[in-house]
Design an enzyme around this catalytic site. Sequence first.
Site, short mmCIF file in Angstrom:
data_model
loop_
_atom_site.label_atom_id
_atom_site.label_comp_id
_atom_site.label_asym_id
_atom_site.label_seq_id
_atom_site.Cartn_x
_atom_site.Cartn_y
_atom_site.Cartn_z
N GLY A 32 32.46 52.64 30.34
CA GLY A 32 31.31 52.08 31.08
C GLY A 32 31.75 51.27 32.29
O GLY A 32 31.18 50.22 32.57
N ALA A 56 32.81 54.52 36.94
CA ALA A 56 32.72 55.97 36.71
C ALA A 56 31.70 56.29 35.63
O ALA A 56 30.86 57.18 35.78
CB ALA A 56 34.09 56.53 36.34
N ILE A 58 38.23 47.81 34.85
CA ILE A 58 39.36 47.49 35.72
C ILE A 58 39.03 46.32 36.67
O ILE A 58 39.92 45.58 37.09
CB ILE A 58 39.83 48.74 36.50
CG1 ILE A 58 41.16 48.47 37.20
CG2 ILE A 58 38.82 49.18 37.55
CD1 ILE A 58 42.14 49.57 37.05
N VAL A 67 38.02 46.11 39.77
CA VAL A 67 38.23 46.22 41.22
C VAL A 67 37.48 47.46 41.69
O VAL A 67 36.86 48.14 40.90
CB VAL A 67 39.74 46.32 41.59
CG1 VAL A 67 40.43 44.99 41.49
CG2 VAL A 67 40.44 47.37 40.75
N ALA A 78 35.18 48.71 47.92
CA ALA A 78 34.95 49.27 49.26
C ALA A 78 34.67 50.76 49.10
O ALA A 78 35.30 51.43 48.28
CB ALA A 78 36.16 49.06 50.15
N LYS A 80 29.89 48.21 55.77
CA LYS A 80 31.26 48.55 56.15
C LYS A 80 31.21 49.63 57.23
O LYS A 80 30.70 50.72 56.99
CB LYS A 80 32.02 49.07 54.92
CG LYS A 80 33.40 49.59 55.27
CD LYS A 80 34.14 50.10 54.05
CE LYS A 80 35.41 50.80 54.44
NZ LYS A 80 36.11 51.41 53.30
N PRO A 108 37.10 54.04 62.17
CA PRO A 108 35.64 53.96 62.01
C PRO A 108 35.09 55.21 61.34
O PRO A 108 35.81 56.21 61.19
CB PRO A 108 35.17 53.89 63.46
CG PRO A 108 36.21 54.65 64.23
CD PRO A 108 37.52 54.55 63.48
N LEU A 138 39.04 57.04 37.04
CA LEU A 138 40.47 56.79 36.88
C LEU A 138 41.05 57.62 35.74
O LEU A 138 42.26 57.89 35.72
CB LEU A 138 40.72 55.30 36.61
CG LEU A 138 40.25 54.36 37.73
CD1 LEU A 138 40.45 52.90 37.33
CD2 LEU A 138 40.98 54.65 39.04
N ILE A 197 35.86 55.92 44.54
CA ILE A 197 34.46 56.03 44.14
C ILE A 197 33.87 57.33 44.68
O ILE A 197 33.07 58.00 44.02
CB ILE A 197 33.66 54.78 44.58
CG1 ILE A 197 34.19 53.56 43.80
CG2 ILE A 197 32.17 54.96 44.37
CD1 ILE A 197 33.65 52.22 44.25
C1 LIG Z 1 43.92 47.98 42.74
C2 LIG Z 1 42.76 48.90 42.84
C3 LIG Z 1 41.86 48.77 43.89
C4 LIG Z 1 40.80 49.66 44.03
N1 LIG Z 1 39.96 49.58 45.10
C5 LIG Z 1 39.03 50.55 45.29
C6 LIG Z 1 38.19 50.55 46.42
O1 LIG Z 1 38.23 49.66 47.27
N2 LIG Z 1 37.31 51.57 46.56
C7 LIG Z 1 37.20 52.57 45.65
O2 LIG Z 1 36.43 53.51 45.84
N3 LIG Z 1 37.94 52.54 44.53
C8 LIG Z 1 38.85 51.58 44.33
N4 LIG Z 1 39.60 51.57 43.21
C9 LIG Z 1 39.28 52.52 42.15
C10 LIG Z 1 38.07 52.00 41.38
O3 LIG Z 1 38.36 50.72 40.87
C11 LIG Z 1 37.74 52.95 40.24
O4 LIG Z 1 37.64 54.25 40.73
C12 LIG Z 1 36.43 52.59 39.62
O5 LIG Z 1 36.37 51.24 39.29
C13 LIG Z 1 36.19 53.44 38.39
O6 LIG Z 1 36.94 53.00 37.34
P1 LIG Z 1 36.66 53.68 35.94
O7 LIG Z 1 35.23 53.49 35.59
O8 LIG Z 1 37.21 55.04 35.97
O9 LIG Z 1 37.61 52.83 34.94
P2 LIG Z 1 37.41 51.38 34.30
O10 LIG Z 1 36.69 50.44 35.18
O11 LIG Z 1 38.75 50.97 33.82
O12 LIG Z 1 36.47 51.64 33.04
C14 LIG Z 1 36.98 52.18 31.86
C15 LIG Z 1 35.95 52.04 30.76
O13 LIG Z 1 36.46 52.63 29.58
C16 LIG Z 1 36.26 51.75 28.51
N5 LIG Z 1 37.27 51.96 27.48
C17 LIG Z 1 38.61 52.04 27.62
N6 LIG Z 1 39.18 52.19 26.41
C18 LIG Z 1 38.18 52.21 25.51
C19 LIG Z 1 38.12 52.34 24.09
N7 LIG Z 1 39.20 52.48 23.35
N8 LIG Z 1 36.93 52.34 23.50
C20 LIG Z 1 35.78 52.20 24.23
N9 LIG Z 1 35.77 52.09 25.56
C21 LIG Z 1 36.96 52.07 26.18
C22 LIG Z 1 36.34 50.37 29.12
O14 LIG Z 1 35.73 49.40 28.32
C23 LIG Z 1 35.60 50.60 30.42
O15 LIG Z 1 34.22 50.48 30.19
C24 LIG Z 1 40.63 50.66 43.05
C25 LIG Z 1 41.50 50.75 41.97
C26 LIG Z 1 42.56 49.89 41.86
C27 LIG Z 1 43.50 50.02 40.70
#
Ligand SMILES: Cc1cc2nc3c(=O)[nH]c(=O)nc-3n(C[C@H](O)[C@H](O)[C@H](O)COP(=O)(O)OP(=O)(O)OC[C@H]3O[C@@H](n4cnc5c(N)ncnc54)[C@H](O)[C@@H]3O)c2cc1C
Length: 493
Positions: free
Chosen positions: A5, A8, A38, A40, A43, A71, A89, A326, A339
């Site tokens: 959650g 993504a 995570i 973060v 942008a 932005k 840009p 991710l 994103i």
């Molecule tokens: C340093 C950094 C900077 C970034 N900056 C940007 C940016 O500026 N612009 C951009 O487009 N993207 C950026 N990103 C990427 C962006 O953060 C991710 O694409 C976005 O947040 C999506 O993350 P996610 O939902 O895939 O993963 P996460 O936010 O990690 O979510 C994972 C989910 O899985 C759940 N989960 C994990 N294990 C379990 C389990 N065992 N049981 C139940 N649930 C579980 C967690 O609770 C969480 O809800 C950045 C990434 C990093 C690392």
Amino acid sequence: MIVGGGTAGWMTAASLAHRLNRLDTRITLVESSAVGTIGVGEATVPAIRRYFQSLGLNAFEVMKATNGTVKLAIEFDGWRREGHSFMHPFGRYGLEAGPVAFHHLWNRLRRAGDPGELDEYSIGAQLARAGRVLLPPDDPRVDFEHFDWAVHFDASRFATFLRSFAEARGVRRIDARVADVSTEGESIRGVRLDSGETLQGELYIDCSGFHRLLIEKALHSGFVDWRHWLLCDRAVALPCTAASPEDIAPYTRSRALDAGWTWRIPLQNRVGNGYVYSSDHLTDEQAVATLRAQLEGQALADPNFVRFRAGHVRRFWIGNCVSIGLASGFLEPLESTSISLIQMGIDKLLHLWPEETPSPALVDEYNRLSIAEYERIRDFLILHYSANGRDGDFWRYCREMPLPDTLGRKIALYRARGVIQQLASESFFAPSWLCMYGNFGIDAGSWDPLTNLVPLAELDEVTRRVRADISRNALAATPHRRFLDIAGALATP
Ligand SMILES: Cc1cc2nc3c(=O)[nH]c(=O)nc-3n(C[C@H](O)[C@H](O)[C@H](O)COP(=O)(O)OP(=O)(O)OC[C@H]3O[C@@H](n4cnc5c(N)ncnc54)[C@H](O)[C@@H]3O)c2cc1C
């Protein structure tokens, strides 16, 4: 069923709930508040506004809920060399002369004398520098009016916003940890939660972030590792208060440092900062000390360290499991593309939406397109590194490393005659490639011969006029915070 959650998981849940609501599709999302997200990812690129629209949302309403800002560009500070800065840009540069692309005119003028900086030909870049905002007209009259904008937002508020949206449309949320995933061949049979409950679904969407619970841990997708091209494997994030809260910069800043780069993302109520670096060249302690020294205001949290690997899972979709976010791969946030990759994942999934057992043709197409999308962004990011003019081991390696063939060919074509090659599944179009070639000093050896039909003196005069028009328009636009206020996008304190 969606596992995860973060941005993504909730983007996927919101889209599926909105788009499939007449199909009696039941959507369950499991996330663990104990594991967290995570934290973060703030942008974006202009495609995000298409995502808002696809849900029937207005960008300003989302910005209001997420402390969002406009932005218009990314500033690359110190990438070509210390003290040099340019904007990337969203939108076209300058003017076109009939069938001749702007960069041919610019390249010809460059050879003859002083055509000005590329930034001067972009209204987005000039607005960004002026701290002002103007929306692109619906009916552009001149070339430079073709520009676009994206947003910065608070990632956790964005996920919360989408969660309300999705739950209001019937998505069932379970807060629990996935303890075990059972498989049968190359398919998921069910997920067991730490509560003891087992959940089963027809299609499983792995949004578990870097945990990659389903696609990698359970189904062993394998990973394509690009660390030899993209050296950075760590980041530390640290938000702070703004030095001058009234002046919100309408752009992201990326500043090159000894072992990577820092980001600055201005929101309405704070500034997001982070250092993306290579652990072979910098320790975590050095990274956080450097970041702290750069903060313009008071730190608002403890440093958040993240480890990652550049690359993607070998197969994004296996059997009845699709990975998004991710969980499917990572490219550092230099061009804010993660994103938008989530969006592309959702769009492809909806386009190829399977009935019951997914056919191999759908799965193969999803994987083929996903790999191409990653590779095209990868090449664009590598170009930033390979063209750098900085000192130090980290930057020297980047300058000297062998490039992917696809990128090598692109650069060769541009050097030969200013040809900007576009492949299928590109996220970045000709103006973005020109931005990098031109601002990094990669020179085109010649230009479209039609360019020679315009007398140089005339070209010089017209381009000067265009630059002056752009500058005048940018300076007459509305200061960013005032713009947000007028648009109804300011969050209520
Ligand atoms: C340093 C950094 C900077 C970034 N900056 C940007 C940016 O500026 N612009 C951009 O487009 N993207 C950026 N990103 C990427 C962006 O953060 C991710 O694409 C976005 O947040 C999506 O993350 P996610 O939902 O895939 O993963 P996460 O936010 O990690 O979510 C994972 C989910 O899985 C759940 N989960 C994990 N294990 C379990 C389990 N065992 N049981 C139940 N649930 C579980 C967690 O609770 C969480 O809800 C950045 C990434 C990093 C690392």
